[in-house]
Design an enzyme around this catalytic site. Structure first.
Site, mmCIF file in Angstrom:
data_model
loop_
_atom_site.group_PDB
_atom_site.id
_atom_site.type_symbol
_atom_site.label_atom_id
_atom_site.label_comp_id
_atom_site.label_asym_id
_atom_site.label_seq_id
_atom_site.Cartn_x
_atom_site.Cartn_y
_atom_site.Cartn_z
ATOM 1 N N SER A 113 -34.073 29.424 66.170
ATOM 2 C CA SER A 113 -33.256 30.008 67.214
ATOM 3 C C SER A 113 -34.157 30.857 68.094
ATOM 4 O O SER A 113 -35.339 31.015 67.822
ATOM 5 C CB SER A 113 -32.145 30.854 66.588
ATOM 6 O OG SER A 113 -31.465 30.124 65.579
ATOM 7 N N HIS A 118 -35.011 38.701 80.528
ATOM 8 C CA HIS A 118 -35.694 38.720 81.826
ATOM 9 C C HIS A 118 -35.122 39.879 82.635
ATOM 10 O O HIS A 118 -33.913 40.134 82.595
ATOM 11 C CB HIS A 118 -35.484 37.413 82.593
ATOM 12 C CG HIS A 118 -35.851 36.192 81.826
ATOM 13 N ND1 HIS A 118 -37.152 35.776 81.639
ATOM 14 C CD2 HIS A 118 -35.080 35.299 81.162
ATOM 15 C CE1 HIS A 118 -37.166 34.672 80.917
ATOM 16 N NE2 HIS A 118 -35.918 34.363 80.608
ATOM 17 N N CYS A 141 -28.859 29.146 65.440
ATOM 18 C CA CYS A 141 -28.368 27.946 64.757
ATOM 19 C C CYS A 141 -28.132 28.305 63.301
ATOM 20 O O CYS A 141 -28.961 28.969 62.680
ATOM 21 C CB CYS A 141 -29.376 26.806 64.848
ATOM 22 S SG CYS A 141 -29.695 26.234 66.527
#
Length: 264
Positions: A113, A118, A141
């Site tokens: 995962s 950002h 996941c």
């Protein structure tokens, strides 16, 4: 207490939590506007963001596989962390001097995962409104839930407006072969927020339950102008100017919250 669902093989569900966090301020002069960008670049540089995401990994109970980070010119930063449910402990076969596996026997890492962040500082050169946006994606996941990181991330940033999206994709099978497209109950992202957070924000939901898609928008209720002033504006504004700036900042926040341009 509900009995645990017994699965056939690995839990193949992908759970993704996406944030857009906005911090708004008013910087009157070009010098203050530039100083604000420099402040944001320093306060939320790649090193600081890495520290925050590392804590997120601990909160959701995952393990770090790899970290990539970058500061950008003239502004902004990014960090990506690859994570796993399983502890990262090398086996004897991984460290001994022996040939590696052949291509046909390499298994896909289904439990991998990632977390990404950002930053986007932005300034309106005429109106003096400065916005700092942070985009964060926590994608897991398996059984790990990214929802555990919700409160922590909101409190790590000066969050005036927050948009949160949570979606579950894929399916997993139980031992009888039945597909399960979600493995936990949820009717609103708000249920995963602490009481003090729910009290602090005006919130709106748009959920598509049949698609396992959940969306919550958050707008800070308490508005104190002094919390939104940067540089000379903290002490140089007249009462009339403060009223004008208050209207301008609130208007900016509403446009971002509703994601549309609104008449002044």
């Amino acid at each position: 207490m509900k009995s645990k669902l017994k699965l056939h093989g690995f839990n193949n569900l992908t759970k993704t939590l996406s944030f857009n966090i906005y911090d708004i301020c008013y910087a009157e002069t070009p010098q203050d506007q530039q100083a604000y960008v420099e402040y944001i670049n320093q306060e939320y540089n790649a090193e600081r963001l890495t520290q925050i995401l590392t804590e997120v990994v601990e909160i959701i109970g995952a393990n770090i596989l790899n970290i990539a980070s970058q500061n950008y010119e003239p502004q902004g930063a990014s960090v990506t962390i690859l994570i796993s449910e399983e502890p990262v402990t090398p086996t004897e076969s991984q460290i001994e001097e022996s040939p590696g596996p052949l291509p046909e026997i390499i298994l896909a890492h289904l439990d991998k995962s990632h977390i990404t962040v950002h930053t986007y500082p932005e300034i309106h050169p005429d109106a003096g409104i400065a916005t700092f946006r942070v985009d964060i994606d926590v994608s897991t996941c398996g059984v790990i839930s990214p929802l555990k990181a919700l409160n922590f991330l909101i409190h790590q940033f000066d969050s005036d407006i927050v948009t949160v999206d949570y979606r579950v994709r894929g399916f997993t099978r139980d031992v009888e072969g039945n597909k399960h497209f979600i493995d936990h109950e949820i009717n609103s992202i708000q249920n995963y927020l602490s009481e003090d957070t729910r009290d602090a924000y005006q919130m709106t939901d748009v959920n598509v339950y049949q698609e396992n898609l959940f969306h919550t928008k958050m707008l800070l209720k308490n508005f104190e102008l002094d919390n939104y002033l940067f540089g000379d504006a903290t002490s140089n504004l007249s009462s009339e100017q403060r009223a004008q700036v208050t209207e301008r900042v609130k208007h900016e926040m509403l446009e971002i919250f509703y994601a549309r341009n609104m008449p002044s």
